[in-house]
Design a protein around this motif. Structure first.
Motif, PDB file in Angstrom:
ATOM      1  N   LEU A  71      14.821  99.024 -11.879  1.00 27.33           N
ATOM      2  CA  LEU A  71      15.676  98.099 -11.146  1.00 27.33           C
ATOM      3  C   LEU A  71      15.966  96.812 -11.904  1.00 27.33           C
ATOM      4  CD1 LEU A  71      17.169  97.957  -8.488  1.00 27.33           C
ATOM      5  CD2 LEU A  71      15.159  96.885  -7.453  1.00 27.33           C
ATOM      6  N   PRO A  72      15.009  96.171 -12.578  1.00 24.93           N
ATOM      7  CA  PRO A  72      15.359  94.952 -13.338  1.00 24.93           C
ATOM      8  C   PRO A  72      16.390  95.205 -14.423  1.00 24.93           C
ATOM      9  CG  PRO A  72      12.977  95.113 -13.026  1.00 24.93           C
ATOM     10  CD  PRO A  72      13.556  96.419 -12.577  1.00 24.93           C
ATOM     11  N   VAL A  73      16.293  96.339 -15.106  1.00 25.37           N
ATOM     12  CA  VAL A  73      17.272  96.654 -16.152  1.00 25.37           C
ATOM     13  C   VAL A  73      18.653  96.824 -15.536  1.00 25.37           C
ATOM     14  CG1 VAL A  73      17.885  98.293 -17.973  1.00 25.37           C
ATOM     15  CG2 VAL A  73      15.477  97.742 -17.540  1.00 25.37           C
ATOM     16  N   VAL A  74      18.710  97.544 -14.425  1.00 25.44           N
ATOM     17  CA  VAL A  74      19.993  97.755 -13.761  1.00 25.44           C
ATOM     18  C   VAL A  74      20.551  96.436 -13.240  1.00 25.44           C
ATOM     19  CG1 VAL A  74      21.133  98.952 -11.859  1.00 25.44           C
ATOM     20  CG2 VAL A  74      19.362 100.123 -13.170  1.00 25.44           C
ATOM     21  N   MET A  75      19.676  95.557 -12.719  1.00 30.85           N
ATOM     22  CA  MET A  75      20.145  94.285 -12.195  1.00 30.85           C
ATOM     23  C   MET A  75      20.695  93.394 -13.306  1.00 30.85           C
ATOM     24  SD  MET A  75      19.942  94.652  -9.077  1.00 30.85           S
ATOM     25  CE  MET A  75      20.599  93.027  -8.818  1.00 30.85           C
ATOM     26  N   ARG A  76      20.058  93.409 -14.482  1.00 27.46           N
ATOM     27  CA  ARG A  76      20.611  92.629 -15.607  1.00 27.46           C
ATOM     28  C   ARG A  76      21.987  93.153 -15.996  1.00 27.46           C
ATOM     29  NH1 ARG A  76      15.207  92.844 -17.551  1.00 27.46           N
ATOM     30  NH2 ARG A  76      15.730  94.629 -18.893  1.00 27.46           N
TER      31      ARG A  76
END
Length: 839
Positions: A546-551
């Motif tokens: 999720l953090p990668v997708v959010m960035r």
């Protein structure tokens, strides 16, 4: 008996048992022949790579139908299946050999060659060909990306001749034999001669009684196939010569290892080729230069649906359930079958008695006698059920076909069968979550507040992200809350190939889904695609992805200046925030990005609404509605976010006011913005009337005014607004009656489309109100007595009685946190924000 038949049945050399795949009569005949000749080794048509997997067939955890799955290691999507049912001759031969400690060898062309061969053939994915009795018994299903290497020409065409014009005419050899026997249906002839013999019919291939020569039927069948190949040629499928050359080489090797006392179970069409005398050099020459790939082979569960032609399995049979019944109930099969039918119909509330069963048996056997069949087949049984149990109708036919004729059986394989690590992790998760794969489609209701159901939801979402659609989400019939999910589950054998393909992403479901999500985020196209991926990551519970997708989402949102793209991405992101709340997931990062996205929509939406044509305005209306719904969820005032929610909704109300009052905005969007403001209570007394009066003034073009009406009262609930608000209805009526005749034809399609969305009762009520003239209630200035009549409602509003329900209403709407102890009005309190009453 001919020389060919003598070689086939001769105990001094290899015993060639020509069979039909998935044939109960052939399976019984093979078992009887093996009992009679007791070979030193059993050779079976199948991929040699599976030799090491044969011992697994004797384990208790192995329950057919199952299939051998071979796939290319570098490209798991390139795969082939060799399905086996309990009534398959190959399965019976394998189990007999294991029970008698007799070695088993597969002798067909290796899967390493057949899978690689598909590239040169240039075949399309999923291409299949129908099996015929001529090629009976071959255990291949069509590979996932090529036509089956083992199949004869489609529909049994195994050779050809040319007519006078030089065009090749396909020949069905089994059709020739059936025609010689007086049959017009080759399939029916094969069943009468082979499959139904020994199933209560006596004599033939299935008859293994005392004193009978179990090898005689195979010798006769081999002689018939040899005559057909001599007449119509040896060329079935263009790969048959190569496959048969490899089988001959394997047969020679087995004779050197085990002696001449071996038995070969193969398709009847191949028997003459295996009995043919050729040189080893010639056979090796045919195999020279074949392409090759590295392969992996394992056992996978199979289903009766996939054995059926109805489900798209080209080398299958139409009635696996019926064939399984013939194999498991050789004595009195008709009586036992109709008893099953009666039990099924009774379970479905059909009035079927024992007398019906007796009469149906008599009728089916009588029909078989009249038609000259050794045993009543499905045709006779269907006729008997229709006449006796179905009262002459076909109502039970589809039920019987799906449940019994085809069946709903899913096989099982042992836990220690070779499998990719991802498959093992899926199996562990299924056991832990008590989520057993089933061939029958079923619905699963999940309550995400329960730990087990939440785990099931995460597993199903992760598998969907990996391209393994074991479950499909569907709309729940019982609840629309975010804490409930409804799934439609069905395990298909092809999912085993999908699992092998997904194995490149990781060894566990969590690791593989995380890696796949990160990869998709890097290659995602538009902003909406990244937003949808973020929602899927939240549903699947992928905290590392999720953090990668959010960035990625933040970067794309910062670079995308198209308000339509931003508005299209916002709803999915806001849904993810709400899902995070109910699933106990930290959605703070999602909320921050969603709020920033909403702010950008607020800034860019009013200018984006200027100068749009009809199509652009319709598209922007969808974005307007989606943003309004998203802001309602994102800015919902809750106890811990009271200060955060109110300003967001207030700023959105300001955007709607700007859209509703700007003349350059199309009427459709101005009307829709006005309606959204009215529904949220953001328009003061007479605010909607003022805006409608401006939009419907004589100076406004009629088409633009009609668009305003469509935006304001369009949709299923717009009619109720006009029914209950007399002044708005009067304004619409007054404008419509004043439209010039020349412009009326232009606005009529718009109005007709608007009012056609209303329910019949609403349109009827509006017509009655217009016919008698809508009441024009007098307007009261602010500060009038509370008994003043509200527009469209009965006279007198008892504000004290209304205040009694406010605590419950606040709880439902999430406004404030007052309890039920505040039921009595208190003059010291400020006016309530819902009704103006003092609480």
């Amino acid at each position: 008996m001919s020389e060919r038949g003598e070689r086939t049945a001769n105990r001094g050399g290899p015993v060639l048992l020509g069979v039909r795949h998935h044939g109960p009569g052939s399976a019984r005949a093979v078992r009887a022949a093996l009992e009679q000749c007791t070979p030193s080794a059993v050779l079976i048509e199948g991929p040699p790579e599976a030799d090491e997997l044969v011992p697994l067939a004797a384990q208790e955890g192995m329950r057919p139908p199952v299939a051998l799955l071979a796939h290319a290691q570098d490209d798991p999507g390139r795969a082939a299946f060799w399905p086996l049912a309990e009534f398959s001759p190959e399965w019976v031969a394998m189990r007999w050999a294991l029970a008698h400690d007799v070695p088993v060898r597969f002798i067909d062309l290796p899967a390493a060659h057949s899978l690689a061969w598909g590239d040169d053939e240039g075949t399309a994915d999923g291409e299949t060909a129908d099996e015929s009795p001529a090629d009976a018994g071959t255990a291949n299903e069509a590979p996932a990306n090529e036509a089956p290497a083992n199949e004869a020409k489609t529909d049994g065409e195994t050779g050809g001749q040319e007519d006078a014009s030089g065009t090749e005419v396909r020949i069905d050899p089994i059709g020739v034999l059936a025609g010689a026997a007086g049959y017009d249906d080759p399939e029916r002839w094969w069943e009468d001669v082979i499959e139904h013999r020994g199933s209560g019919g006596g004599g033939g291939a299935g008859d293994g009684g005392a004193g009978a020569d179990a090898l005689a039927p195979f010798a006769a069948l081999a002689e018939a196939m040899g005559a057909l190949r001599e007449t119509y040629g040896d060329g079935g499928h263009d790969r048959d010569p190569v496959r048969e050359a490899h089988m001959r080489l394997r047969l020679r090797a087995a004779r050197r290892e085990f002696g001449d006392d071996v038995a070969v179970v193969c398709g009847a069409w191949h028997v003459p080729a295996l009995a043919q005398r050729t040189t080893m050099t010639a056979d090796r020459q045919l195999l020279k230069g074949l392409p090759k790939v590295k392969t992996a082979v394992t056992w996978v569960p199979w289903t009766h649906q996939r054995l059926s032609r109805r489900s798209g399995y080209g080398a299958g049979i139409a009635s696996p359930g019926w064939y399984g019944h013939l194999f498991s109930a050789p004595d009195r099969p008709v009586e036992r079958w109709l008893t099953k039918v009666a039990g099924l119909l009774r379970a479905e509330d059909y009035a079927v008695s024992s007398a019906h069963v007796i009469e149906a048996v008599r009728l089916a056997e009588g029909l078989a006698t009249v038609r000259g069949r050794p045993l009543a087949g499905l045709t006779e049984l269907d006729d008997a059920v229709r006449a006796v149990m179905g009262d002459g109708t076909d109502a039970p036919s589809s039920l019987i076909h799906d449940r019994l004729v085809v069946g709903e059986v899913l096989g099982e394989v042992p836990e220690d069968a070779p499998a990719v690590p991802l498959q093992r992790d899926i199996a562990r998760s299924q056991r832990t979550l008590r989520l057993k794969p089933e061939a029958l489609e079923r619905e699963l209701e999940l309550d995400l507040r329960k730990e087990t159901d939440a785990g099931r939801s995460r597993l199903l979402h992760r598998l969907r992200l990996l391209g393994i659609p074991w479950g499909e989400p569907t709309r729940s019939r019982g609840s629309t809350g975010t804490f409930r999910e409804t799934w439609r589950l069905r395990w298909e054998p092809e999912l085993s190939v999908r699992v092998a393909e997904a194995g490149i992403w990781g060894t566990t479901v969590l690791a593989a889904a995380t890696a796949k999500a990160v990869s998709e985020a890097a290659g995602a196209g538009g902003l909406a695609e990244v937003t949808a991926l973020a929602e899927r990551c939240l549903l699947a519970g992928l905290p590392d992805a999720l953090p990668v997708v959010m960035r990625t989402l933040s970067d794309r949102a910062a670079l995308d200046a198209d308000v339509g793209h931003l508005a299209q991405a916002l709803p999915a992101l806001v849904r993810s925030v709400r899902y995070g709340d109910v699933r106990g997931t930290d959605a703070a990062a999602l909320r921050e990005v969603a709020t920033g996205l909403a702010e950008r929509v607020f800034v860019g939406l009013p200018p984006a609404c200027l100068g749009l044509d009809a199509d652009g305005a319709a598209e922007m209306r969808g974005h307007l509605d989606a943003t309004h719904q998203a802001v309602g969820l994102l800015g919902r005032p809750e106890s811990e976010r009271q200060s955060e929610g109110q300003p967001l909704r207030a700023r959105w109300a300001g955007v709607l006011r700007a859209v509703s009052e700007r003349e350059a905005v199309p009427g459709l969007l101005r009307g829709r913005a006005t309606r959204l403001l009215l529904d949220d209570g953001e328009l003061g007394d007479g605010g909607a009337e003022r805006l409608m009066g401006l939009a419907l003034s004589p100076g406004t073009p009629p088409t633009d005014a009609a668009g305003w009406i469509e935006g304001f009262v369009g949709g299923g609930d717009g009619g109720m607004l006009l029914v209950h608000d007399a002044r708005l209805l009067a304004l619409v009526d007054g404008w419509l009656t004043g439209v010039p005749d020349a412009a009326f034809t232009d606005v009529l399609p718009l109005l007709r489309r608007t009012f056609a969305e209303y329910e019949t009762g609403v349109r009827r009520t509006l017509g009655e109100l217009i016919r008698r003239g809508p009441a024009r209630a007098p307007r009261h200035p602010a500060g009038d007595a509370p008994d003043a009549a509200a527009p469209g409602f009965g006279p007198g509003l008892d504000r004290d009685r209304a205040a009694a329900v406010l605590p419950t209403l606040r709880m439902l709407l999430g406004i404030g946190q007052r309890g039920f102890g505040d039921e009595q009005p208190d003059p010291s309190r400020p006016a309530d924000d819902l009704t103006g009453a003092r609480t």
